[in-house]
Design a protein around this motif. Structure first.
Motif, PDB file in Angstrom:
ATOM      1  N   THR A   1      23.792  43.031 -14.406  1.00 21.24           N
ATOM      2  CA  THR A   1      24.619  41.849 -14.601  1.00 21.24           C
ATOM      3  C   THR A   1      26.068  42.092 -14.180  1.00 21.24           C
TER       4      THR A   1
ATOM      5  N   PHE B   1      27.112  42.583 -11.360  1.00 24.64           N
ATOM      6  CA  PHE B   1      27.363  41.901 -10.097  1.00 24.64           C
ATOM      7  C   PHE B   1      27.693  40.423 -10.269  1.00 24.64           C
ATOM      8  N   LEU B   2      27.568  39.906 -11.478  1.00 29.15           N
ATOM      9  CA  LEU B   2      27.955  38.523 -11.726  1.00 29.15           C
ATOM     10  C   LEU B   2      29.474  38.351 -11.804  1.00 29.15           C
TER      11      LEU B   2
ATOM     12  N   PHE C   1      31.276  36.274  -9.159  1.00 32.92           N
ATOM     13  CA  PHE C   1      30.863  34.875  -9.287  1.00 32.92           C
ATOM     14  C   PHE C   1      31.611  34.199 -10.431  1.00 32.92           C
TER      15      PHE C   1
ATOM     16  N   THR D   1      29.968  33.946  -3.475  1.00 34.19           N
ATOM     17  CA  THR D   1      29.958  34.984  -4.506  1.00 34.19           C
ATOM     18  C   THR D   1      28.639  34.973  -5.289  1.00 34.19           C
ATOM     19  N   GLY D   2      28.033  33.794  -5.432  1.00 38.33           N
ATOM     20  CA  GLY D   2      26.732  33.735  -6.084  1.00 38.33           C
ATOM     21  C   GLY D   2      25.670  34.454  -5.283  1.00 38.33           C
TER      22      GLY D   2
ATOM     23  N   ALA E   1      26.037  38.156  -5.787  1.00 42.53           N
ATOM     24  CA  ALA E   1      25.458  38.616  -7.050  1.00 42.53           C
ATOM     25  C   ALA E   1      23.940  38.704  -6.962  1.00 42.53           C
TER      26      ALA E   1
ATOM     27  N   ALA F   1      22.057  42.434  -6.943  1.00 45.91           N
ATOM     28  CA  ALA F   1      21.203  42.797  -8.086  1.00 45.91           C
ATOM     29  C   ALA F   1      19.734  42.827  -7.691  1.00 45.91           C
TER      30      ALA F   1
ATOM     31  N   ASP G   1      18.802  38.789 -14.617  1.00 40.67           N
ATOM     32  CA  ASP G   1      20.095  39.435 -14.378  1.00 40.67           C
ATOM     33  C   ASP G   1      20.969  38.613 -13.441  1.00 40.67           C
ATOM     34  N   TRP G   2      20.370  37.786 -12.589  1.00 41.90           N
ATOM     35  CA  TRP G   2      21.151  36.983 -11.644  1.00 41.90           C
ATOM     36  C   TRP G   2      20.795  35.503 -11.652  1.00 41.90           C
TER      37      TRP G   2
ATOM     38  N   ALA H   1      23.593  32.732 -11.961  1.00 40.84           N
ATOM     39  CA  ALA H   1      24.310  32.349 -10.745  1.00 40.84           C
ATOM     40  C   ALA H   1      23.504  31.336  -9.945  1.00 40.84           C
TER      41      ALA H   1
END
Length: 424
Positions: free
Chosen positions: A197, A199-200, A203, A341-342, A345, A349, A372-373, A376
């Motif tokens: 997470t 990597f969110l 975003f 950016t989404g 992520a 991930a 985990d993603w 987004a």
């Protein structure tokens, strides 16, 4: 758009759509009844986070035993290797009832209710009408892996994902409201629960930007915003590195390298062999993981002499696109900084876990690592259902149909799993 044409051509009489709504509510009721039944019959001694919470309460990091196979043997001690945040949630329960406590499914139920409230609010922030907010919330809660991990919250892996989804969702809502300290703290907690997470974070920053503001800028206001979001997350990173060092003598050693040494002979599985022979990450896992994430359909296995005996649901799961087809509404995502950016992520991930030794096994009709993603992806698709227009109405009809289909698949999968007693 093709989907708009299909939905426009479909009959739209009130009777048919009322029946669909009734079917959706009946499926939700069935899923909630199944959840209540599992919570009523919950037994203790199954969730290793209870052991980790008990260890914390007694000032140590190791445990005398483990309730599952994903524990580590290191320097003569046993460790629950997972990130620590969910153990803090479990501590009050364990402090009162001990490490064999029940009640984890009740906690998971409250988490799932929190997720539902948060996504109803997120949909409101994005301009969806009340009916659309209800349907998109029901789809997210009951038509994605969110419900499955809650339903199995009496086990360590699923309890972690229930809590991780809750705090990651709250981070999304806080970022949209420009409450950046809270967003940073929540994504920090999510990282201390589910590492991917992390990597969110970009975003969340994109979501928090004021209208017409540039995503990347070096003016004072942008730098302050980045610090407000980033400092709590940085603190969580420091905590995790220190936690690893205290357990295994290295800030970068999570303990996963030692899990193959824990299971006894009769508990060893293909997961054990993968780790021992191929490693935690390998290109050998890629094809299987890709097919299960994007292609594999609903799969009930049959056996016996005539191949007519129902054996089990595929414990490796069903692809996201097959089990939750409404996520394809992300096709309508607006081309802006949030999309960029989404996608980062999601690709980061998902891309890492495609080389991971496990795709989420054991799981039925889901790919649970997508949680985990998924926040987004869902934020990106929701604006397609925002506003009031004939096109939005057409899209919502199709979304309802796909959502009810997803709910039906979950009910079918859980019934089969119950009949076969969760055979793997």
């Amino acid at each position: 758009m093709i989907v708009d044409q299909v939905s426009a051509e479909a009959p739209s009489g009130p009777g048919r759509w009322s029946f669909l709504a009734a079917a959706g509510l009946a499926l939700v009721a069935a899923l909630l009844a199944g959840f209540a039944l599992r919570a009523w019959g919950e037994v203790g001694g199954t969730n290793s986070y209870a052991l980790l919470a008990d260890a914390f309460l007694h000032g140590r990091f190791d445990s005398p035993t483990c309730f599952d196979i994903d524990c580590a043997r290191y320097a003569g001690k046993i460790y629950v290797i997972f990130p620590p945040a969910p153990a803090l949630v479990a501590m009050p329960l364990v402090a009162v009832f001990g490490p064999n406590a029940t009640g984890f499914l009740v906690l998971s139920g409250f988490m799932l209710a929190g997720v539902a409230w948060i996504w109803f609010e997120i949909a409101a922030r994005l301009g969806l009408a009340r009916e659309a907010r209800i349907w998109t919330t029901l789809a997210f809660v009951f038509g994605t892996p969110a419900f499955y991990v809650g339903l199995r919250g009496d086990n360590v892996w699923f309890f972690a994902q229930s809590f991780g989804l809750l705090v990651a969702s709250l981070a999304v809502l806080a970022a949209m409201d420009r409450r950046l300290w809270l967003a940073g703290a929540m994504i920090g907690l999510a990282f201390l629960t589910r590492q991917m997470t992390l990597f969110l974070a970009p975003f969340l920053f994109a979501l928090s930007r004021p209208k017409e503001a540039r995503l990347i800028s070096f003016d004072r206001a942008t730098i302050v915003d980045a610090l407000r979001l980033g400092l709590p997350l940085a603190a969580a990173l420091v905590v995790y590195l220190a936690y690893n060092y205290a357990r295994f003598g290295s800030p970068l050693e999570t303990g996963y390298a030692y899990i193959a040494a824990y299971p006894d002979g009769e508990e060893r599985s293909f997961i054990t062999w993968r780790i021992e022979d191929l490693g935690l990450f390998s290109k050998e896992y890629l094809l299987s993981n890709v097919l299960y994430l994007f292609v594999q359909g609903f799969h009930a296995e049959f056996g016996g002499r005539y191949m007519t005996e129902l054996v089990k649901m595929d414990p490796m799961g069903t692809s996201l696109l097959a089990a939750s087809p409404f996520v394809l509404f992300a096709f309508y995502a607006r081309p802006d900084a949030k999309l960029l950016t989404g996608l980062f992520a999601i690709v980061a991930a998902a891309g890492i876990t495609l080389f991971y030794h496990s795709n989420g096994f054991i799981q039925h009709n889901v790919q649970r690592y997508v949680l985990d993603w998924l926040p987004a992806l869902y934020v990106l698709l929701l604006p397609a259902l925002a506003g009031a227009s004939e096109r939005v109405d057409e899209r919502l009809r199709l979304f309802k149909l796909l959502a009810v289909y997803a709910l039906g698949l979950n009910v079918a999968a859980f019934v089969i799993t119950g009949i076969t007693k969760g055979a793997i």
